[in-house]
Design an enzyme around this catalytic site. Sequence first.
Site, PDB file in Angstrom:
ATOM      1  N   SER B  46       0.876  -1.163   0.000  1.00 26.37           N
ATOM      2  CA  SER B  46       0.000   0.000   0.000  1.00 26.37           C
ATOM      3  C   SER B  46       0.915   1.214   0.000  1.00 26.37           C
ATOM      4  CB  SER B  46      -0.888  -0.012   1.244  1.00 26.37           C
ATOM      5  OG  SER B  46      -1.851   1.005   1.140  1.00 26.37           O
ATOM      6  N   GLU B  47       0.763   2.099  -0.993  1.00 24.80           N
ATOM      7  CA  GLU B  47       1.797   3.104  -1.204  1.00 24.80           C
ATOM      8  C   GLU B  47       1.853   4.175  -0.122  1.00 24.80           C
ATOM      9  OE1 GLU B  47      -0.688   2.508  -3.374  1.00 24.80           O
ATOM     10  OE2 GLU B  47      -1.389   4.344  -4.353  1.00 24.80           O
ATOM     11  N   ASN B  48       0.874   4.184   0.793  1.00 27.13           N
ATOM     12  CA  ASN B  48       1.008   5.092   1.928  1.00 27.13           C
ATOM     13  C   ASN B  48       1.953   4.556   2.995  1.00 27.13           C
ATOM     14  OD1 ASN B  48      -1.185   3.234   2.163  1.00 27.13           O
ATOM     15  ND2 ASN B  48      -1.803   4.233   4.052  1.00 27.13           N
TER      16      ASN B  48
END
Lengths: 209, 209, 232, 232
Positions: B46-48
């Site tokens: 998840s790119e966060n």
Amino acid sequence: MPWTLEQMCRLAAAELKDGYYVNLGIGMPTEVANYIPDGVSVTLQSENGMLGMGPFPSENEVDADLINAGKQTISELPESVYFDSAESFAMIRGGHIDMSILGALQVAGNGDLANWMIPGKMVKGMGGAMDLVAGVKRVVVLMEHNAKDGSAKLVKSCSLPLTGKAVVDLVITDLGVFEIDQKGMKLIEKAPDISVDEIKKRTEAPFTH
Amino acid sequence: MPWTLEQMCRLAAAELKDGYYVNLGIGMPTEVANYIPDGVSVTLQSENGMLGMGPFPSENEVDADLINAGKQTISELPESVYFDSAESFAMIRGGHIDMSILGALQVAGNGDLANWMIPGKMVKGMGGAMDLVAGVKRVVVLMEHNAKDGSAKLVKSCSLPLTGKAVVDLVITDLGVFEIDQKGMKLIEKAPDISVDEIKKRTEAPFTH
Amino acid sequence: MSKKVYPNAKAALDGLLSDGMMIMAGGFGLCAIPENLILALRDSGVKNLTVVSNNCGVDDFGLGILLQTRQIKKMISSYVGENATFAKQFLDGELELEFNPQGTLAERCRAGGAGIPAFFTKTGVGTVVAEGKETREFNGEAYIMETALVAELSIVKAWKGDKNGNLVYRRTARNFNPPMATAGRVTIAEVEELVEVGQLDPNHIHTPGIYVNRIIQGARYEKRIERRTVRK
Amino acid sequence: MSKKVYPNAKAALDGLLSDGMMIMAGGFGLCAIPENLILALRDSGVKNLTVVSNNCGVDDFGLGILLQTRQIKKMISSYVGENATFAKQFLDGELELEFNPQGTLAERCRAGGAGIPAFFTKTGVGTVVAEGKETREFNGEAYIMETALVAELSIVKAWKGDKNGNLVYRRTARNFNPPMATAGRVTIAEVEELVEVGQLDPNHIHTPGIYVNRIIQGARYEKRIERRTVRK
């Protein structure tokens, strides 16, 4: 009378302000840590990845995983923090270290610094010195006024390979303290009973006073 | 008969190989996680700032500090790892993610992708989409073959603002699966009882088969 | 995912070595060097290596071992002052050497792992380091452009690691290992303690396992101390 | 060193604000935003702000609050889709907007803190993001040059912090906070729990205190959830 090593270290230590983050070079600069004035709290950075570097460890604290940039064993303090080399130099390059105190082979009147290489001798490498002088907010040089052969170390122009261009802010020698800015070099304090003339004689770089 | 959403998700899931690190876009691509074949273990990024993203949490696991890139609450797995946004995109940009599955507005025959903006409508921003398509090793698009108004989404040249140039490797629609490389687009699988002619009629981009 | 675990250093290197390749090796001085993988590299006989490492060990330990066997053709380092074998081979013209400022070296590795082919830095402006490099002004100050380093193989050493390759380092033994772990096309980690997935705190992993392709628990750690200094 | 500790958000902002300044604000969506400092910014009345933040909150929470009061002149963000006030002010021409790809935004902050004025990235090549930027080939591939971001003030939110400003984040609440903490000329951190120096594990500090000039324990945390999704 020229200043003793201890007096030079005390002069360098007097440059440290409360709350500073400081990187001390190998050799004499490391000694400055022993002369930090009371009431002044500074945090020492070791460029291999530590803030809050403690003194040499006791025998039973020695830990192969805990060394300084000179590869000496050191100790941890309550305020210590560890990080990797990329982060350490991000910190240095990014201007987050308030002061670095370093030794030097030559300093030019415009603040050029040579302290990593003597041509003809074995090259050891610059380590983190070029990063420190490029990134740290204030660079203080602590060195003997003259080389062992009597030659000037405060020179018009460095003959040795540079560590950085126009990077030195202050030079402390056994004869005097010199401030360097865009206007050039200025003698701001001298050792007791040392005349300006004597300093001039032993200095190649021009300076005001 | 065009493929159902579930069938499309299964086709996309079949692209996943054991050990892959995968980033799934918001919407239909997220559903692909439900169809990963037995014996294939993939790690979702998840790119966060998370690897090993778990499913939606149970009521009592909901945690404001644990969300995915779509801002939805999620859960932690034994293999989860957290990091910051700079590290997350270092990972993406540096080519460490094996596959990304994304939705699209338009894909051109050369692999150009448009999926972040429709001029005239409110701009929301590209989020991490441009980084993903630029950095991830293999980019798979999962989308309906045609837009709601019937217009082609596989186009000769994207009319919408690009997310990336020549970045798409595979497109899965309800009508077929298209491989894209430097030679262009090729239909490699089609939905049952759908003729190549019908696909051609509903496709603007030229393709081989 | 436990396919990343290999039984020993020799097995972990299997199929990855070729003469003339570039290898990155973590560590600072002798602190946190991949001891077991270095020994296995020696035993493999691989030749003409270009090695990226901050230092080059000492004569009989660390990368110095690969100098003794003449397996290294070129070093990219910031400081190699501790090694007499190095000095001799360099002066004899047997060894190539590229000095990088320490921070530039660390950042070149970080950039290599992060998909950044080049960046600008003030470090080295006006010095020999700037020779042949593009200089450019930003906000009135001069900077030089440095390029990324990507190695065919990175070998790193951590304190603990899990079977997915997640790594945790101890104290100053972190140093170059994390940036180098990201910059290998293949990265092998050796750890003092290999644990099950889930045993490391997910908030406190220093190197996420995505960067680590193979992992071993080192057979033995000497952890030699280069300069033992104690308080009187 | 405990001179870094301030009693509250208002006190922490004292002397740092001026109309037209640039402020970085950590957080992703509503996750780990500096809630208390945003409220204190509202109360300060500072105007014409340029705010660097991945998102812009929602209408009545987070940075959305500063939109309602019209204190923001320009946003540098990657995604602002959750905010109707934003849409309205932008369409009315009251608000400037610069979109950055999320990874480019994070890296620009990291570069700002790390003394790197510019770097090259593949992200955005051939798109509107590349317009007006230098394009260059490395190893046969095209990259664009992006420049660093440095803010006059960075405000970040952490889970725990100590009195020297060392910070630890929890789960995905790390996000943009660490890179932004490095990129402020002055950085203020707010934490859920302020502890004594020595209480955080020195191996596991996410943001070293050197980057943090002032720190407060937040008075109150709503920690609003933007999209509550649960398993059936």
